[in-house]
Write a protein that holds these residues in place. Structure first.
Motif, PDB file in Angstrom:
ATOM      1  N   PHE A 114       0.188  -1.167   0.486  1.00  0.00           N
ATOM      2  CA  PHE A 114      -0.194   0.009  -0.244  1.00  0.00           C
ATOM      3  C   PHE A 114       0.901   1.356   0.312  1.00  0.00           C
ATOM      4  O   PHE A 114       0.551   2.011  -0.544  1.00  0.00           O
ATOM      5  CB  PHE A 114      -0.740   0.362   1.383  1.00  0.00           C
ATOM      6  N   LEU A 115       1.980   1.504   0.619  1.00  0.00           N
ATOM      7  CA  LEU A 115       2.984   2.505   1.059  1.00  0.00           C
ATOM      8  C   LEU A 115       3.744   2.740  -0.319  1.00  0.00           C
ATOM      9  O   LEU A 115       3.883   3.983  -0.841  1.00  0.00           O
ATOM     10  CB  LEU A 115       3.838   2.368   2.094  1.00  0.00           C
ATOM     11  N   SER A 117       2.709   1.794  -3.054  1.00  0.00           N
ATOM     12  CA  SER A 117       1.334   2.442  -4.613  1.00  0.00           C
ATOM     13  C   SER A 117       0.764   3.708  -4.155  1.00  0.00           C
ATOM     14  O   SER A 117       1.253   5.067  -5.039  1.00  0.00           O
ATOM     15  CB  SER A 117       0.399   1.646  -4.409  1.00  0.00           C
ATOM     16  N   THR A 118       1.111   4.048  -2.595  1.00  0.00           N
ATOM     17  CA  THR A 118       0.552   5.351  -1.866  1.00  0.00           C
ATOM     18  C   THR A 118       1.572   6.010  -2.715  1.00  0.00           C
ATOM     19  O   THR A 118       0.748   7.722  -3.491  1.00  0.00           O
ATOM     20  CB  THR A 118       0.173   5.396  -1.090  1.00  0.00           C
ATOM     21  N   ILE A 119       3.139   5.958  -2.477  1.00  0.00           N
ATOM     22  CA  ILE A 119       4.239   7.139  -2.146  1.00  0.00           C
ATOM     23  C   ILE A 119       3.915   7.775  -3.867  1.00  0.00           C
ATOM     24  O   ILE A 119       4.604   8.540  -4.860  1.00  0.00           O
ATOM     25  CB  ILE A 119       5.441   7.038  -2.089  1.00  0.00           C
ATOM     26  N   ASN A 121       2.277   6.885  -6.511  1.00  0.00           N
ATOM     27  CA  ASN A 121       0.931   6.865  -7.310  1.00  0.00           C
ATOM     28  C   ASN A 121       1.227   8.905  -7.249  1.00  0.00           C
ATOM     29  O   ASN A 121       0.293   9.400  -7.932  1.00  0.00           O
ATOM     30  CB  ASN A 121       0.113   6.674  -7.430  1.00  0.00           C
ATOM     31  N   LEU A 122       1.419   9.326  -6.043  1.00  0.00           N
ATOM     32  CA  LEU A 122       1.532  10.368  -5.219  1.00  0.00           C
ATOM     33  C   LEU A 122       2.665  11.485  -5.903  1.00  0.00           C
ATOM     34  O   LEU A 122       2.052  12.416  -6.602  1.00  0.00           O
ATOM     35  CB  LEU A 122       0.890  10.799  -3.973  1.00  0.00           C
ATOM     36  N   PRO A 173      -6.500   8.109  -6.798  1.00  0.00           N
ATOM     37  CA  PRO A 173      -6.998   7.466  -5.306  1.00  0.00           C
ATOM     38  C   PRO A 173      -7.956   6.245  -6.047  1.00  0.00           C
ATOM     39  O   PRO A 173      -8.062   5.464  -4.671  1.00  0.00           O
ATOM     40  CB  PRO A 173      -8.274   8.271  -5.074  1.00  0.00           C
ATOM     41  N   ILE A 177      -4.421   3.350  -6.955  1.00  0.00           N
ATOM     42  CA  ILE A 177      -3.905   2.884  -5.493  1.00  0.00           C
ATOM     43  C   ILE A 177      -3.739   1.619  -5.444  1.00  0.00           C
ATOM     44  O   ILE A 177      -3.432   1.161  -4.822  1.00  0.00           O
ATOM     45  CB  ILE A 177      -3.616   4.088  -4.455  1.00  0.00           C
ATOM     46  N   THR A 181      -1.628  -1.915  -4.757  1.00  0.00           N
ATOM     47  CA  THR A 181      -1.040  -2.189  -4.375  1.00  0.00           C
ATOM     48  C   THR A 181      -1.189  -3.396  -4.819  1.00  0.00           C
ATOM     49  O   THR A 181      -1.014  -4.679  -3.700  1.00  0.00           O
ATOM     50  CB  THR A 181      -2.529  -1.690  -3.135  1.00  0.00           C
TER      51      THR A 181
END
Length: 213
Positions: A114-115, A117-119, A121-122, A173, A177, A181
């Motif tokens: 998750f981290l 993917s989030t970082i 994609n941001l 989002p 993300i 993930t």
């Protein structure tokens, strides 16, 4: 169903079979492990281009070759090389940050996925998507007969409002993300391939959104 539908499905099935069938699966894993950039080039060059063709099929109800298809495929391939590197950079970076306590999650595989993917994609995805929008628009202008194409010509042609409101604020989002993930919970040799397959799904989503408008 049109003849083009059968050709597209056949191409997809052949590619998937090559990856899944035990003998060719071993060839695929060995090749992508030993030659990650070449593998990334062909995965995205083939699958993302198929996604682009599918998006046109959905939005126009017909199979049409976009202008500059070869150039678009090459650009997808080069972006696949960059994505291959970025997957490694963000995965290793997040793993190190987790190990040193800079990020919460400890040894959790879900937290890691998750981290990353989030970082990614941001911080990376918006630049990547904007660059790809730029290259697509440049190709469109070139095949429309525009001479001496400038940065201003390309930038002013892009629908930045739609890009930010839909591509960035909705697909990142709600699609990328979560999807990435899942991707980062897979073994490393399958992550870039999964990302390439996801480009087909996103192509369909964008086409449906365009059709609804």
């Amino acid at each position: 169903m049109k003849k083009g539908d059968l050709y597209w499905i056949l191409a997809f099935v052949l590619f998937a079979t090559f990856v899944i069938f035990p003998t060719t699966h071993e060839i695929f894993v060995n090749f992508t492990t030993n030659h990650p950039y070449i593998g990334g080039f062909f995965k995205f060059g083939i699958l993302a281009t198929m996604g682009e063709l599918l998006a046109i099929r959905i939005s126009t109800r017909d199979w049409k070759k976009p202008s500059g298809l070869i150039y678009r495929a090459i650009i997808w391939g080069l972006l696949g090389v960059v994505i291959t590197l970025m997957f490694q950079v963000f995965a290793v970076g997040v793993k190190g940050a987790l190990a040193s306590g800079y990020l919460p999650g400890g040894d959790s595989a879900i937290a890691f996925a998750f981290l990353v993917s989030t970082i990614m994609n941001l911080f990376f995805a918006p630049i990547f998507m904007a660059f790809h929008r730029y290259t697509d628009t440049y190709i469109d202008l070139y095949y429309e007969g525009k001479k001496n194409i400038t940065v201003d010509n390309v930038v002013s042609r892009i629908d930045w409002t739609g890009f930010v409101s839909f591509v960035i604020l909705k697909t990142v989002p709600f699609f990328w993300i979560p999807a990435h993930t899942v991707t980062f919970m897979l073994p490393p040799e399958y992550r870039v391939l999964m990302a390439a397959f996801l480009s087909i799904a996103l192509g369909a989503i964008l086409a449906f959104a365009k059709k609804k408008k």
